[in-house]
Design a protein around this motif. Structure first.
Motif, PDB file in Angstrom:
ATOM      1  N   GLY A  66      72.420 -36.519   0.669  1.00 54.76           N
ATOM      2  CA  GLY A  66      72.903 -35.141   0.582  1.00 54.76           C
ATOM      3  C   GLY A  66      71.818 -34.180   0.132  1.00 54.76           C
ATOM      4  N   ASN A  67      72.136 -33.414  -0.920  1.00 55.72           N
ATOM      5  CA  ASN A  67      71.188 -32.445  -1.477  1.00 55.72           C
ATOM      6  C   ASN A  67      70.673 -32.892  -2.841  1.00 55.72           C
ATOM      7  OD1 ASN A  67      71.353 -30.638   0.720  1.00 55.72           O
ATOM      8  ND2 ASN A  67      73.268 -29.824  -0.089  1.00 55.72           N
ATOM      9  N   GLU A  68      70.756 -34.193  -3.098  1.00 57.66           N
ATOM     10  CA  GLU A  68      70.267 -34.748  -4.358  1.00 57.66           C
ATOM     11  C   GLU A  68      68.758 -34.955  -4.281  1.00 57.66           C
ATOM     12  OE1 GLU A  68      72.269 -35.190  -7.060  1.00 57.66           O
ATOM     13  OE2 GLU A  68      73.813 -34.271  -5.805  1.00 57.66           O
ATOM     14  N   ILE A  69      68.090 -34.861  -5.422  1.00 53.78           N
ATOM     15  CA  ILE A  69      66.652 -35.120  -5.469  1.00 53.78           C
ATOM     16  C   ILE A  69      66.400 -36.525  -4.925  1.00 53.78           C
ATOM     17  CG2 ILE A  69      64.632 -35.302  -6.990  1.00 53.78           C
ATOM     18  CD1 ILE A  69      65.928 -32.427  -6.595  1.00 53.78           C
ATOM     19  N   ASP A  70      65.356 -36.665  -4.135  1.00 51.85           N
ATOM     20  CA  ASP A  70      64.961 -37.895  -3.447  1.00 51.85           C
ATOM     21  C   ASP A  70      65.813 -38.209  -2.219  1.00 51.85           C
ATOM     22  OD1 ASP A  70      62.773 -38.386  -5.131  1.00 51.85           O
ATOM     23  OD2 ASP A  70      64.040 -39.456  -6.580  1.00 51.85           O
ATOM     24  N   ALA A  71      66.674 -37.270  -1.820  1.00 51.30           N
ATOM     25  CA  ALA A  71      67.390 -37.445  -0.547  1.00 51.30           C
ATOM     26  C   ALA A  71      66.352 -37.484   0.573  1.00 51.30           C
ATOM     27  CB  ALA A  71      68.369 -36.292  -0.327  1.00 51.30           C
ATOM     28  N   THR A  72      66.685 -38.177   1.636  1.00 54.72           N
ATOM     29  CA  THR A  72      65.761 -38.279   2.764  1.00 54.72           C
ATOM     30  C   THR A  72      66.421 -37.767   4.029  1.00 54.72           C
ATOM     31  OG1 THR A  72      66.487 -40.531   3.257  1.00 54.72           O
ATOM     32  CG2 THR A  72      64.570 -40.278   1.793  1.00 54.72           C
ATOM     33  N   ARG A  73      65.580 -37.359   4.969  1.00 54.77           N
ATOM     34  CA  ARG A  73      66.073 -37.001   6.288  1.00 54.77           C
ATOM     35  C   ARG A  73      64.994 -37.327   7.313  1.00 54.77           C
ATOM     36  NH1 ARG A  73      66.140 -30.350   5.992  1.00 54.77           N
ATOM     37  NH2 ARG A  73      63.874 -30.041   6.057  1.00 54.77           N
ATOM     38  N   VAL A  74      65.464 -37.601   8.526  1.00 57.66           N
ATOM     39  CA  VAL A  74      64.572 -37.807   9.657  1.00 57.66           C
ATOM     40  C   VAL A  74      64.972 -36.787  10.708  1.00 57.66           C
ATOM     41  CG1 VAL A  74      63.772 -39.388  11.453  1.00 57.66           C
ATOM     42  CG2 VAL A  74      64.295 -40.269   9.155  1.00 57.66           C
ATOM     43  N   LEU A  75      64.023 -35.940  11.063  1.00 58.13           N
ATOM     44  CA  LEU A  75      64.254 -34.929  12.086  1.00 58.13           C
ATOM     45  C   LEU A  75      63.820 -35.504  13.430  1.00 58.13           C
ATOM     46  CD1 LEU A  75      62.705 -31.863  10.229  1.00 58.13           C
ATOM     47  CD2 LEU A  75      65.083 -32.644  10.185  1.00 58.13           C
ATOM     48  N   ARG A  76      64.706 -35.449  14.403  1.00 62.98           N
ATOM     49  CA  ARG A  76      64.384 -35.869  15.774  1.00 62.98           C
ATOM     50  C   ARG A  76      64.096 -34.589  16.540  1.00 62.98           C
ATOM     51  NH1 ARG A  76      63.169 -40.698  17.704  1.00 62.98           N
ATOM     52  NH2 ARG A  76      64.702 -41.555  16.294  1.00 62.98           N
ATOM     53  N   LEU A  77      62.908 -34.478  17.083  1.00 64.21           N
ATOM     54  CA  LEU A  77      62.464 -33.237  17.712  1.00 64.21           C
ATOM     55  C   LEU A  77      62.661 -33.236  19.216  1.00 64.21           C
ATOM     56  CD1 LEU A  77      59.141 -32.788  15.737  1.00 64.21           C
ATOM     57  CD2 LEU A  77      61.417 -31.933  15.152  1.00 64.21           C
ATOM     58  N   ILE A  85      60.042 -36.647  12.349  1.00 58.52           N
ATOM     59  CA  ILE A  85      59.381 -36.275  11.103  1.00 58.52           C
ATOM     60  C   ILE A  85      60.294 -36.747   9.979  1.00 58.52           C
ATOM     61  CG2 ILE A  85      58.579 -34.400   9.621  1.00 58.52           C
ATOM     62  CD1 ILE A  85      58.119 -32.714  12.130  1.00 58.52           C
ATOM     63  N   SER A  86      59.763 -37.544   9.057  1.00 59.15           N
ATOM     64  CA  SER A  86      60.528 -38.018   7.901  1.00 59.15           C
ATOM     65  C   SER A  86      60.178 -37.173   6.690  1.00 59.15           C
ATOM     66  CB  SER A  86      60.216 -39.488   7.621  1.00 59.15           C
ATOM     67  OG  SER A  86      60.574 -40.287   8.720  1.00 59.15           O
ATOM     68  N   GLU A  87      61.215 -36.792   5.929  1.00 53.94           N
ATOM     69  CA  GLU A  87      61.018 -35.894   4.787  1.00 53.94           C
ATOM     70  C   GLU A  87      61.847 -36.353   3.597  1.00 53.94           C
ATOM     71  OE1 GLU A  87      60.184 -31.849   7.376  1.00 53.94           O
ATOM     72  OE2 GLU A  87      62.243 -32.243   6.710  1.00 53.94           O
ATOM     73  N   VAL A  88      61.430 -35.923   2.403  1.00 55.95           N
ATOM     74  CA  VAL A  88      62.161 -36.203   1.174  1.00 55.95           C
ATOM     75  C   VAL A  88      62.314 -34.901   0.393  1.00 55.95           C
ATOM     76  CG1 VAL A  88      60.074 -36.857  -0.136  1.00 55.95           C
ATOM     77  CG2 VAL A  88      62.322 -37.726  -0.851  1.00 55.95           C
ATOM     78  N   LEU A  89      63.485 -34.730  -0.204  1.00 57.51           N
ATOM     79  CA  LEU A  89      63.805 -33.550  -1.006  1.00 57.51           C
ATOM     80  C   LEU A  89      63.335 -33.784  -2.437  1.00 57.51           C
ATOM     81  CD1 LEU A  89      65.471 -30.842  -0.913  1.00 57.51           C
ATOM     82  CD2 LEU A  89      67.409 -32.195  -1.722  1.00 57.51           C
ATOM     83  N   TYR A  90      62.582 -32.821  -3.003  1.00 59.14           N
ATOM     84  CA  TYR A  90      62.152 -33.019  -4.385  1.00 59.14           C
ATOM     85  C   TYR A  90      62.595 -31.903  -5.332  1.00 59.14           C
ATOM     86  CZ  TYR A  90      57.962 -30.082  -3.559  1.00 59.14           C
ATOM     87  OH  TYR A  90      57.098 -29.064  -3.257  1.00 59.14           O
ATOM     88  N   LYS A  91      63.139 -30.821  -4.822  1.00 57.33           N
ATOM     89  CA  LYS A  91      63.748 -29.774  -5.659  1.00 57.33           C
ATOM     90  C   LYS A  91      64.908 -29.196  -4.881  1.00 57.33           C
ATOM     91  CE  LYS A  91      59.817 -27.904  -8.250  1.00 57.33           C
ATOM     92  NZ  LYS A  91      58.951 -26.725  -8.407  1.00 57.33           N
ATOM     93  N   TYR A  92      65.986 -28.898  -5.596  1.00 65.16           N
ATOM     94  CA  TYR A  92      67.132 -28.272  -4.950  1.00 65.16           C
ATOM     95  C   TYR A  92      67.863 -27.442  -5.988  1.00 65.16           C
ATOM     96  CZ  TYR A  92      71.130 -27.541  -1.933  1.00 65.16           C
ATOM     97  OH  TYR A  92      72.094 -26.956  -1.142  1.00 65.16           O
ATOM     98  N   ASP A  93      68.074 -26.158  -5.685  1.00 64.90           N
ATOM     99  CA  ASP A  93      68.789 -25.275  -6.593  1.00 64.90           C
ATOM    100  C   ASP A  93      69.701 -24.374  -5.763  1.00 64.90           C
ATOM    101  OD1 ASP A  93      69.666 -23.331  -8.419  1.00 64.90           O
ATOM    102  OD2 ASP A  93      67.769 -23.390  -9.539  1.00 64.90           O
ATOM    103  N   ALA A  94      70.956 -24.771  -5.650  1.00 63.72           N
ATOM    104  CA  ALA A  94      71.912 -24.004  -4.851  1.00 63.72           C
ATOM    105  C   ALA A  94      72.137 -22.611  -5.429  1.00 63.72           C
ATOM    106  CB  ALA A  94      73.237 -24.765  -4.744  1.00 63.72           C
ATOM    107  N   ALA A  95      72.137 -22.494  -6.757  1.00 62.05           N
ATOM    108  CA  ALA A  95      72.361 -21.191  -7.391  1.00 62.05           C
ATOM    109  C   ALA A  95      71.242 -20.205  -7.037  1.00 62.05           C
ATOM    110  CB  ALA A  95      72.468 -21.351  -8.910  1.00 62.05           C
ATOM    111  N   LYS A  96      70.018 -20.692  -6.940  1.00 61.72           N
ATOM    112  CA  LYS A  96      68.888 -19.836  -6.576  1.00 61.72           C
ATOM    113  C   LYS A  96      68.625 -19.856  -5.075  1.00 61.72           C
ATOM    114  CE  LYS A  96      66.507 -20.146 -10.989  1.00 61.72           C
ATOM    115  NZ  LYS A  96      65.288 -20.584 -11.679  1.00 61.72           N
ATOM    116  N   MET A  97      69.433 -20.601  -4.334  1.00 65.75           N
ATOM    117  CA  MET A  97      69.324 -20.722  -2.878  1.00 65.75           C
ATOM    118  C   MET A  97      67.912 -21.098  -2.445  1.00 65.75           C
ATOM    119  SD  MET A  97      71.880 -17.828  -1.408  1.00 65.75           S
ATOM    120  CE  MET A  97      72.406 -16.728  -2.709  1.00 65.75           C
ATOM    121  N   THR A  98      67.440 -22.218  -2.981  1.00 63.89           N
ATOM    122  CA  THR A  98      66.099 -22.692  -2.641  1.00 63.89           C
ATOM    123  C   THR A  98      66.044 -24.212  -2.688  1.00 63.89           C
ATOM    124  OG1 THR A  98      63.745 -22.435  -3.135  1.00 63.89           O
ATOM    125  CG2 THR A  98      65.227 -22.539  -5.022  1.00 63.89           C
TER     126      THR A  98
END
Length: 178
Positions: A66-77, A85-98
């Motif tokens: 989901g939107n938890e730190i260390d979440a992963t995603r693979v984008l199929r282009l 492209i494989s990516e990992v989430l390292y910061k998420y702040d819904a209140a600051k929309m970033t």
């Protein structure tokens, strides 16, 4: 110690090119756009790390966490069998929309960068609407000196800017210009 440093510095001046030899430098780019929709509406579309369907280059997104730190995603282009492209989430702040993420795996033929990280933010626009900012930092795709043209700093910046611009243009099309 001071004398040794002076000798090393002097030797560097005597050896042609020694003082000029270095690897790549970190590149940075920031693109923004303004849209007519309020920030909450824009964030609802782009704020889910697991869903990048709003970007025209992304055919599919698969991920975990989901939107938890260390979440992963693979984008199929491009298409169902397109490059990824494989990516990992390292910061998420819904209140600051970033949120901030980094690429963990991409072929330089797909995106000519290494050590890429990015930040996507939605802010209120003075007078109504939103400002969407997408900024990234990365190294070129070729880690040594004298890169080929397709893997140099300019190619890396141009490729990242093109990705950002396509996504931001899609948001203007979706939400309208202010």
């Amino acid at each position: 110690m001071k004398r040794r440093l002076l000798l090393i510095a002097g030797a560097a001046l005597l050896v042609p090119g020694m003082a000029l030899a270095h690897g790549p430098t970190r590149q940075k780019t920031t693109l923004t756009t303004e849209v007519a929709a309020e920030p909450a509406a824009v964030w609802e579309v782009i704020g889910n790390f697991q869903d990048m369907s709003w970007h025209p280059a992304v055919a599919a997104t698969e991920g975990e966490g989901g939107n938890e730190i260390d979440a992963t995603r693979v984008l199929r282009l491009g298409a169902a069998d397109g490059p990824t492209i494989s990516e990992v989430l390292y910061k998420y702040d819904a209140a600051k929309m970033t949120y901030s993420y980094r690429i963990t795996d991409v072929a330089v033929e797909v995106l000519p960068v290494t050590n890429y990280s990015a930040h996507l933010t939605v802010k209120p626009r003075e007078g109504g609407g939103s400002v969407v900012e997408w900024r990234g930092a990365f190294y070129r795709g070729y880690p040594n000196n004298d890169p080929p043209p397709e893997l140099n700093d300019e190619a890396a910046i141009a490729a990242v800017d093109a990705v950002y611009q396509a996504g931001l243009d899609a948001l203007v099309t979706r939400f309208g210009a202010p």
